[in-house]
Design a protein around this motif. Structure first.
Motif, mmCIF file in Angstrom:
data_model
loop_
_atom_site.group_PDB
_atom_site.id
_atom_site.type_symbol
_atom_site.label_atom_id
_atom_site.label_comp_id
_atom_site.label_asym_id
_atom_site.label_seq_id
_atom_site.Cartn_x
_atom_site.Cartn_y
_atom_site.Cartn_z
ATOM 1 N N THR A 1 -22.665 11.359 51.097
ATOM 2 C CA THR A 1 -21.362 12.034 51.096
ATOM 3 C C THR A 1 -20.449 11.471 50.015
ATOM 4 O O THR A 1 -19.301 11.879 49.901
ATOM 5 N N GLY B 1 -22.418 15.142 61.655
ATOM 6 C CA GLY B 1 -21.004 15.464 61.429
ATOM 7 C C GLY B 1 -20.454 15.096 60.064
ATOM 8 O O GLY B 1 -19.660 15.845 59.482
ATOM 9 N N ASP C 1 -21.197 17.678 57.527
ATOM 10 C CA ASP C 1 -20.366 18.888 57.689
ATOM 11 C C ASP C 1 -18.994 18.679 57.039
ATOM 12 O O ASP C 1 -18.468 19.574 56.373
ATOM 13 N N ARG C 2 -18.433 17.500 57.233
ATOM 14 C CA ARG C 2 -17.112 17.212 56.641
ATOM 15 C C ARG C 2 -17.197 17.211 55.124
ATOM 16 O O ARG C 2 -16.291 17.673 54.430
ATOM 17 N N ALA D 1 -19.352 18.945 53.346
ATOM 18 C CA ALA D 1 -19.491 20.346 52.907
ATOM 19 C C ALA D 1 -18.139 21.063 52.946
ATOM 20 O O ALA D 1 -17.786 21.790 52.011
ATOM 21 N N ARG D 2 -17.367 20.851 54.004
ATOM 22 C CA ARG D 2 -16.037 21.488 54.107
ATOM 23 C C ARG D 2 -15.126 21.021 52.972
ATOM 24 O O ARG D 2 -14.351 21.800 52.419
ATOM 25 N N ALA E 1 -19.951 30.618 57.399
ATOM 26 C CA ALA E 1 -21.146 29.813 57.699
ATOM 27 C C ALA E 1 -22.093 29.773 56.488
ATOM 28 O O ALA E 1 -22.643 28.718 56.149
ATOM 29 N N GLN F 1 -20.489 27.631 53.747
ATOM 30 C CA GLN F 1 -20.593 26.220 54.147
ATOM 31 C C GLN F 1 -22.018 25.694 53.898
ATOM 32 O O GLN F 1 -22.221 24.611 53.365
ATOM 33 N N GLU F 2 -23.035 26.504 54.263
ATOM 34 C CA GLU F 2 -24.429 26.074 54.127
ATOM 35 C C GLU F 2 -24.818 25.920 52.647
ATOM 36 O O GLU F 2 -25.481 24.962 52.273
ATOM 37 N N ARG G 1 -23.252 22.766 51.498
ATOM 38 C CA ARG G 1 -23.886 21.599 52.130
ATOM 39 C C ARG G 1 -25.200 21.270 51.424
ATOM 40 O O ARG G 1 -25.403 20.161 50.938
#
Length: 559
Positions: free
Chosen positions: A142, A181, A184-185, A187-188, A229, A232-233, A236
């Motif tokens: 990350t 998690g 995900d953060r 990617a956001r 979605a 986001q993917e 990610r």
């Protein structure tokens, strides 16, 4: 090396073996209990070199157990030891210590042994047959590698080298958290950067996020189209891949390469997690309570039982850890060493419990915890990174003090204490800077070699029994300690011992250099002593190079 002289070879380890054998023999002759003699007899350099080359307290350890006076036993041992061809004198001191002086040819023989062994000097078969999985760094993809991860990169890679030198087969492994998690953060945060929106509250800031988002948009101009979605993917998958490529590149430039990059996701996709959970259900180490499945980890020394499958049916974080430890042993590793960050103390009992619950040996799981690193300049903590914002990265450290300086400064302290790296000190081109001091010693030894060739001095047929000067003796005894230092570094998982030893060796060499004329003066012809001293210098160069090699630090020939 010429074998014209027959030398008796004596390293501290050989001396300890000799002292032990003599003690057993002396007790046996008197029908006394030989089991009183410890397996490992201590032979140490005395604090005051005037007392001899080595000292042993074996008489003090053994005498009471066999009903003798320590000085009386010491005298019996000293009489036998003094007759050993490699020992010059054996004298009693204090309540029953024995001070030993080696015969000068026995000291010289060590030089011949080192020159013969070359790069293998310091290596052993200690872990022959062991297949060790060494997992370190494993930083989340990350962001760039921060200083804690950089410390593990340097120490882990060095520990791998030390274990290999001790006969083990080592798999260097990086566990790649691409599940959960934090990803995900990440990617956001990338999506927000691509849209020009502010960083989400729990997201990642730092210039690198904008750089990656830009690369993704350039590569996929339509990346921001479609439902949330899908967007986001895309960010990610692409973001993790780009970040991980950068992490790999940084580590490679730092001299650290891994044999295996293990993807956490693969444990879920391959069914390994389901299989491990089933094994634990079948052997009764997983039980159901409050709608969830729990590991009976308290049966195996953990402070509480751990949820493995949550009440919503999703796997908890530990499920991956359980499947992963099984995977490591199923691949044929006999020992799994995990090198984890300061906030992972809870993992020690958890991972050992997981291994035991699955039927593996808990002692085959080892967890090393590393403490934090801070950078200091002008007495002030350095807080900001050019690219990563608030965290200082591997690149920041390398840019400030170079790869060798960075690796050496991180390896030379025990990992269980936090570390301040003073950039002013590590940038100095002087003997205050430990890596400069050791590398300068090596470069100086290479220069002696070059000048010896010009002056016609050779080690061929050198008479090593001429090395009787006090500073020569100190240097030879320091060289003799290297195998024991490597052994301790391997057994205790403490590669910092090698760095501290290298500094001690460089210091013993510089003192020898200042006191002893190694090469003939300008108009002189070479004398036998010059060949002997050149051999000692070459042995010293070899051992310094071997030590630096185990630290993954270069041994320059010129500086």
């Amino acid at each position: 090396m010429s074998r014209a002289l027959h030398f008796h070879h004596m390293t501290p380890a050989d001396l300890a073996t000799t002292v032990r054998q003599v003690t057993v023999d002396v007790l046996r002759e008197r029908d006394l209990d030989t089991t009183a003699v410890p397996e490992a007899v201590t032979v140490e350099r005395p604090r005051n070199p005037e007392h001899g080359d080595y000292a042993t307290n074996v008489a003090l350890q053994v005498a009471k157990k066999v009903g003798m006076n320590p000085r009386e036993l010491a005298q019996l041992l000293a009489d036998v030891l003094a007759n050993h061809p490699a020992i010059d004198t054996a004298e009693i001191a204090g309540p029953g210590f024995i001070n030993l002086r080696l015969a000068s040819d026995a000291q010289g023989q060590l030089v011949a042994t080192i020159l013969e062994a070359g790069e293998q000097f310091g290596h052993s078969e200690l872990y022959d047959g062991q297949v060790i999985n060494l997992e370190f760094v494993s930083a989340n993809p990350t962001g760039p590698i921060h200083l804690g991860g950089t410390r593990w990169a340097a120490v882990g890679d060095s520990l791998g080298r030390v274990l290999e030198a001790s006969g083990a087969k080592v798999t260097r492994e990086y566990y790649f958290n691409d599940h959960g998690g934090q990803i995900d953060r990440f990617a956001r945060s990338l999506v927000a950067a691509a849209k020009g929106e502010p960083t989400p509250e729990d997201g990642y800031g730092g210039g690198y996020i904008y750089d990656i988002a830009q690369v993704i948009v350039d590569k996929h101009p339509e990346a921001l189209e479609g439902d949330a979605a899908t967007v986001q993917e895309t960010f990610r998958a692409e973001g993790v891949e780009l970040m991980f490529a950068q992490i790999k590149r940084s580590l490679h430039e730092f001299g650290v390469d891994f044999d295996v990059y293990f993807h956490e996701n693969s444990l879920f996709e391959s069914g390994a997690v389901d299989k491990a959970v089933q094994t634990l259900k079948d052997n009764g180490n997983l039980y159901e309570a409050e709608g969830a499945w729990w590991l009976r980890s308290t049966d195996f020394g953990d402070d509480k039982d751990r949820v493995v499958i949550k009440s919503d049916g999703d796997a908890a974080y530990i499920a991956g850890d359980i499947a992963y430890v099984a995977d490591k042993f199923d691949r044929g590793h006999t020992l799994a060493i995990y090198m984890l960050g300061a906030d992972h103390h809870g993992y020690i009992a958890r991972l050992r419990a997981a291994a035991q619950a699955l039927g593996y040996d808990a002692n085959a799981v080892e967890v090393l915890i590393g403490q934090m690193v801070n950078l200091v300049r002008d007495g002030e903590a350095v807080k900001m990174s050019k690219r990563a914002g608030t965290v200082i990265t591997l690149e920041d450290l390398v840019e400030a003090i170079g790869v060798d300086g960075a690796r050496y400064s991180l390896v030379r302290s025990s990992v269980d204490s936090s570390l301040d790296i003073d950039l002013d000190l590590w940038q100095k081109q002087s003997s205050d800077n430990p890596v400069y001091y050791v590398q300068y010693g090596h470069a100086r030894l290479c220069s002696i070699d070059r000048k010896a060739a010009e002056a016609g001095v050779s080690v061929e047929g050198a008479d090593l029994s001429l090395l009787t000067h006090e500073k020569e003796g100190d240097l030879i005894r320091t060289l003799g300690e290297f195998p024991a230092v490597v052994k301790a570094a391997a057994e205790l998982r403490e590669p910092h011992r090698i760095a501290r030893y290298a500094e001690e060796l460089a210091s013993a060499f510089h003192k020898f250099y200042d006191s002893c004329q190694i090469l003939p003066k300008a108009a002189e012809d070479p004398q036998p002593i010059h060949g002997a001293r050149l051999a000692l210098a070459q042995a010293t160069r070899q051992v310094l190079a071997n030590a630096l090699g185990m630290l993954g630090v270069s041994a320059p020939e010129r500086m």
